[in-house]
Design an enzyme around this catalytic site. Structure first.
Site, PDB file in Angstrom:
ATOM      1  N   ASP A 258      44.671  38.355  44.881  1.00  0.00           N
ATOM      2  CA  ASP A 258      44.175  37.008  44.691  1.00  0.00           C
ATOM      3  C   ASP A 258      43.243  36.958  43.488  1.00  0.00           C
ATOM      4  O   ASP A 258      43.232  37.853  42.658  1.00  0.00           O
ATOM      5  CB  ASP A 258      43.499  36.474  45.965  1.00  0.00           C
ATOM      6  CG  ASP A 258      42.247  37.254  46.353  1.00  0.00           C
ATOM      7  OD1 ASP A 258      41.728  37.998  45.511  1.00  0.00           O
ATOM      8  OD2 ASP A 258      41.792  37.097  47.495  1.00  0.00           O
TER       9      ASP A 258
ATOM     10  N   SER B 110      43.149  52.882  34.445  1.00  0.00           N
ATOM     11  CA  SER B 110      42.326  51.808  34.996  1.00  0.00           C
ATOM     12  C   SER B 110      40.849  52.131  34.829  1.00  0.00           C
ATOM     13  O   SER B 110      40.420  53.260  35.055  1.00  0.00           O
ATOM     14  CB  SER B 110      42.615  51.616  36.482  1.00  0.00           C
ATOM     15  OG  SER B 110      43.910  51.122  36.680  1.00  0.00           O
TER      16      SER B 110
ATOM     17  N   HIS C  76      38.121  48.579  41.537  1.00  0.00           N
ATOM     18  CA  HIS C  76      39.095  49.128  42.479  1.00  0.00           C
ATOM     19  C   HIS C  76      39.114  50.654  42.483  1.00  0.00           C
ATOM     20  O   HIS C  76      39.697  51.262  43.381  1.00  0.00           O
ATOM     21  CB  HIS C  76      40.504  48.564  42.204  1.00  0.00           C
ATOM     22  CG  HIS C  76      41.183  49.135  41.004  1.00  0.00           C
ATOM     23  ND1 HIS C  76      41.223  48.496  39.782  1.00  0.00           N
ATOM     24  CD2 HIS C  76      41.878  50.285  40.828  1.00  0.00           C
ATOM     25  CE1 HIS C  76      41.909  49.223  38.919  1.00  0.00           C
ATOM     26  NE2 HIS C  76      42.314  50.320  39.530  1.00  0.00           N
TER      27      HIS C  76
END
Length: 372
Positions: free
Chosen positions: A229, A305, A164
């Site tokens: 998801d 992250s 991401h």
């Protein structure tokens, strides 16, 4: 049904480990790693690079949700592990893969502020200061991405990070084409060429030295999904630098079950955005796990992250202790636990399949990727 049964056999073979419970030291198990090989490569249109970079992802699907998800078929897994490669000139390719098993030769709260909720009670993070720490292993393996995330050195020219940080699930983020990786180094004072300033009462000031990225691999399991998801299972990417970084790196390894981790604990360091310019180290216990994810409550803020999650265990073959990266810190999850919101920080586990894929991206030869 044949595809599903093949996948089950594949997963069972991949999870076959040599038990080490009789050994008094926490020991790296031996895994039978599958082989993932490119089958065909297709040129794609150049991406637009129009997505906003996000320093964290949020998903409402928690441990119970992931555990209850149907097992993917063999064809679905092949699709998830196929990947896109982005080059520095903006060109893009998609590669389909095949998965093979070789016989062993004997070797819920959308309206709430989420960033503050990533600190659980007393803030247990440690800022790392001074070149004696920052430039030494394992802290020296942590690098900063120009998109704001963290990465970890895993080879002479390769950095492991979260997908991401490069791609939002639908499009590549702004800055991905000219992606750079930053290495902390001492910031010498004017006229202090080679001067010894380590005795100063103040911590040494550091600066980033940047290296451009040559190409980036992102699995289709992330690109087909998104942060809301099952796509979080594939939130990882590998960056190849334009030149070697000349630092010691940390090897990747297959993630053992949480009960086999030393003290059930994981470690990682990252560039949390609430402490600009600082490398922040933390460790904590694993609270839950699925086949693809580790759930924990390590204190973290956006910017961390992409950090490599690692543990230190005994390497029986080499008769020494060894740290390996077993996961990639992904982000934050709010989970509805019987009507009560609960939150976790989540890391993507390096499963045998992901190990085979990432290792092949690094080495380009599956024969060098047989031991996880």
């Amino acid at each position: 049904m044949a595809g599903l049964s093949t996948l089950i056999l594949l997963l069972c073979a991949a999870k076959d480990v040599m038990p080490s419970s009789s050994h008094w030291k926490p020991t790296w198990p031996s895994y039978r790693v599958p082989v993932i090989l490119p089958q065909s490569t297709l040129n794609l249109d150049k991406p637009q690079f129009n997505a906003e970079a996000r320093l964290e992802v949020v998903s409402p699907c928690g441990p119970a949700c992931h555990k209850s998800s149907p097992l993917p078929t063999y064809e679905e897994v092949k699709n998830y592990l196929s990947y896109e490669t982005l080059y520095a000139n903006g060109s893009l390719t998609e590669t389909e893969v095949g998965i093979y098993i070789l016989s062993s030769s004997g070797d819920g709260s959308q309206g709430k502020s989420r960033t503050k909720r990533q600190i659980y009670g007393y803030d247990s993070r440690f800022s790392i200061f001074g070149k004696d720490f920052l430039l030494n292993y394992p802290f020296s393996t942590s690098v900063k991405l120009s998109t704001g995330c963290t990465g970890t050195l895993v080879a002479e020219k390769h950095v492991l990070t979260a997908a991401h940080c490069i791609h939002d699930g639908k499009s590549y983020v702004k800055g991905a084409q000219k992606l750079r990786v930053g290495f902390l180094k001492p910031k010498l004072k004017d006229g202090s060429k080679g001067a010894n300033i380590t005795n100063s009462a103040m911590p040494e000031k550091m600066k980033f030295q940047w290296i451009r990225v040559k190409r980036t691999h992102v699995p289709k399991g992330w690109i087909k999904g998104n942060a809301n998801d099952i796509g979080m299972d594939y939130d990882y990417a590998l960056l190849e630098l334009k030149k070697p970084h000349k630092r010691k790196f940390m090897k990747i390894g297959v993630s053992p079950p949480a009960r086999h981790l030393p003290g059930g604990r994981i470690h990682f360091s990252g560039y949390d955005n609430d402490r600009p310019g600082n490398l922040v180290y933390r460790f904590c216990d694993v609270k839950d796990e699925t086949y693809d994810l580790l759930y924990q409550q390590c204190d973290a803020q956006p910017g961390a992250s992409g950090s490599g999650v690692y543990v230190r265990m005994w390497k029986r073959q080499n008769h020494k202790w060894e740290r390996k990266i077993i996961g990639i810190f992904s982000g934050h999850q709010w989970v509805d636990m019987n009507g009560t919101p609960q939150d976790f920080n989540v890391a993507v586990r390096i499963t045998p399949l992901k190990y085979a894929q990432i290792c092949y991206w690094i080495k380009g030869n599956y024969l060098d990727c047989r031991e996880g």
